[in-house]
Motif scaffolding. Structure first.
Motif, mmCIF file in Angstrom:
data_model
loop_
_atom_site.group_PDB
_atom_site.id
_atom_site.type_symbol
_atom_site.label_atom_id
_atom_site.label_comp_id
_atom_site.label_asym_id
_atom_site.label_seq_id
_atom_site.Cartn_x
_atom_site.Cartn_y
_atom_site.Cartn_z
ATOM 1 N N ARG A 121 0.005 43.761 -6.305
ATOM 2 C CA ARG A 121 0.236 45.206 -6.354
ATOM 3 C C ARG A 121 0.765 45.716 -5.022
ATOM 4 N NH1 ARG A 121 -5.379 46.591 -8.992
ATOM 5 N NH2 ARG A 121 -5.902 46.316 -6.819
ATOM 6 N N PRO A 122 1.543 46.787 -5.042
ATOM 7 C CA PRO A 122 1.991 47.399 -3.784
ATOM 8 C C PRO A 122 0.790 47.811 -2.941
ATOM 9 C CG PRO A 122 3.233 48.301 -5.623
ATOM 10 C CD PRO A 122 2.141 47.444 -6.208
ATOM 11 N N GLY A 123 0.871 47.574 -1.656
ATOM 12 C CA GLY A 123 -0.204 47.923 -0.743
ATOM 13 C C GLY A 123 -1.193 46.806 -0.477
ATOM 14 N N THR A 124 -1.072 45.705 -1.188
ATOM 15 C CA THR A 124 -2.029 44.601 -1.043
ATOM 16 C C THR A 124 -2.009 44.018 0.370
ATOM 17 O OG1 THR A 124 -1.834 44.058 -3.372
ATOM 18 C CG2 THR A 124 -2.707 42.350 -1.945
ATOM 19 N N ALA A 125 -0.842 43.723 0.890
ATOM 20 C CA ALA A 125 -0.755 43.105 2.220
ATOM 21 C C ALA A 125 -1.269 44.052 3.294
ATOM 22 C CB ALA A 125 0.680 42.684 2.515
ATOM 23 N N VAL A 126 -0.874 45.311 3.212
ATOM 24 C CA VAL A 126 -1.331 46.290 4.205
ATOM 25 C C VAL A 126 -2.849 46.413 4.157
ATOM 26 C CG1 VAL A 126 -1.267 48.728 4.849
ATOM 27 C CG2 VAL A 126 0.832 47.567 4.191
ATOM 28 N N HIS A 127 -3.395 46.472 2.958
ATOM 29 C CA HIS A 127 -4.840 46.597 2.787
ATOM 30 C C HIS A 127 -5.563 45.391 3.399
ATOM 31 C CE1 HIS A 127 -8.659 47.642 0.987
ATOM 32 N NE2 HIS A 127 -8.722 46.429 0.448
ATOM 33 N N LEU A 128 -5.093 44.196 3.122
ATOM 34 C CA LEU A 128 -5.751 42.999 3.663
ATOM 35 C C LEU A 128 -5.621 42.917 5.183
ATOM 36 C CD1 LEU A 128 -4.878 40.341 0.965
ATOM 37 C CD2 LEU A 128 -7.087 41.403 1.419
ATOM 38 N N ARG A 129 -4.474 43.311 5.720
ATOM 39 C CA ARG A 129 -4.327 43.304 7.182
ATOM 40 C C ARG A 129 -5.250 44.333 7.823
ATOM 41 N NH1 ARG A 129 1.342 42.472 6.071
ATOM 42 N NH2 ARG A 129 1.695 44.696 6.308
ATOM 43 N N GLU A 130 -5.389 45.504 7.179
ATOM 44 C CA GLU A 130 -6.296 46.529 7.705
ATOM 45 C C GLU A 130 -7.738 46.037 7.665
ATOM 46 O OE1 GLU A 130 -5.516 50.021 5.386
ATOM 47 O OE2 GLU A 130 -3.755 50.559 6.580
ATOM 48 N N GLN A 131 -8.143 45.396 6.569
ATOM 49 C CA GLN A 131 -9.498 44.842 6.471
ATOM 50 C C GLN A 131 -9.749 43.814 7.572
ATOM 51 O OE1 GLN A 131 -9.835 43.259 2.492
ATOM 52 N NE2 GLN A 131 -11.145 44.964 1.874
ATOM 53 N N ALA A 132 -8.783 42.946 7.787
ATOM 54 C CA ALA A 132 -8.927 41.923 8.824
ATOM 55 C C ALA A 132 -9.015 42.566 10.207
ATOM 56 C CB ALA A 132 -7.761 40.937 8.766
ATOM 57 N N GLY A 133 -8.228 43.608 10.431
ATOM 58 C CA GLY A 133 -8.272 44.305 11.710
ATOM 59 C C GLY A 133 -9.611 44.985 11.947
ATOM 60 N N MET A 134 -10.161 45.600 10.891
ATOM 61 C CA MET A 134 -11.467 46.247 11.010
ATOM 62 C C MET A 134 -12.553 45.211 11.285
ATOM 63 S SD MET A 134 -11.239 49.696 9.992
ATOM 64 C CE MET A 134 -12.549 50.115 8.901
ATOM 65 N N ALA A 135 -12.488 44.074 10.618
ATOM 66 C CA ALA A 135 -13.476 43.012 10.845
ATOM 67 C C ALA A 135 -13.377 42.493 12.280
ATOM 68 C CB ALA A 135 -13.264 41.876 9.850
ATOM 69 N N ALA A 136 -12.161 42.342 12.779
ATOM 70 C CA ALA A 136 -11.976 41.884 14.159
ATOM 71 C C ALA A 136 -12.527 42.914 15.142
ATOM 72 C CB ALA A 136 -10.502 41.615 14.434
ATOM 73 N N GLN A 137 -12.314 44.195 14.862
ATOM 74 C CA GLN A 137 -12.855 45.244 15.727
ATOM 75 C C GLN A 137 -14.377 45.231 15.716
ATOM 76 O OE1 GLN A 137 -11.136 48.911 14.367
ATOM 77 N NE2 GLN A 137 -9.280 48.661 15.593
ATOM 78 N N ARG A 138 -14.966 45.025 14.529
ATOM 79 C CA ARG A 138 -16.422 44.953 14.432
ATOM 80 C C ARG A 138 -16.972 43.788 15.252
ATOM 81 N NH1 ARG A 138 -16.245 44.530 9.069
ATOM 82 N NH2 ARG A 138 -15.255 46.426 8.410
ATOM 83 N N ARG A 139 -16.332 42.627 15.108
ATOM 84 C CA ARG A 139 -16.775 41.452 15.877
ATOM 85 C C ARG A 139 -16.664 41.701 17.380
ATOM 86 N NH1 ARG A 139 -13.813 38.868 11.886
ATOM 87 N NH2 ARG A 139 -12.080 38.524 13.304
#
Length: 151
Positions: free
Chosen positions: A111-129
């Motif tokens: 679906r449109p937005g899938t890559a952006v969503h996954l990159r944002e999730q990964a970025g948030m997880a990296a920020q949390r770590r």
């Protein structure tokens, strides 16, 4: 079209395309369905920006080779033209990097937005770590300070 949480996103199901298919993919072509999760990985992994630049350089290699081979002038001018073209091509490519990678993911069946969503999730997880790491380091420093101060 399916969501990014499907089982095919797992690393075990990721099938890297052979060189000839990757070259086709780099030039903008689609890949067979078995490479679907690899496309998502390619556009969302930590190195997705560098991968995009590599694909862009592959795209620019053909016109660059043609200019070097067929422009009737000295090597200095040919190299200058190729250098300027690659520079402008990279600027254009970087300006539309997110859209281009998203189009690749859509072409793979997501679906449109899938890559952006996954990159944002990964970025948030990296920020949390990183925040947790900094909090732990600050607590360790505070504890060390308390022990030195005799408190």
């Amino acid at each position: 079209m399916t969501s990014p949480t499907d089982a095919d996103v797992d690393a075990e199901s990721r099938v890297r395309p052979p060189v000839h298919r990757w070259l086709w993919y780099a030039l903008g072509g689609g890949l067979p369905a078995r490479h679907r999760s690899w496309v998502l990985h390619d556009t969302t992994t930590r190195t997705w920006g560098m991968r995009h630049v590599a694909r862009s350089l592959v795209q620019m290699a053909i016109p660059s080779a043609l200019v070097l081979a067929f422009v009737p002038s000295g090597w200095a001018l040919r190299l200058a033209v190729v250098g300027g073209g690659v520079f402008l091509g990279l600027i254009f490519s970087l300006a539309y990097m997110a859209e281009t990678t998203e189009h690749r993911v859509i072409k793979a069946g997501y679906r449109p937005g899938t890559a952006v969503h996954l990159r944002e999730q990964a970025g948030m997880a990296a920020q949390r770590r990183e925040s947790e790491r900094k909090r732990a380091a600050a607590a360790k420093r505070a504890d060390r300070y308390r022990r030195r101060a005799g408190g």
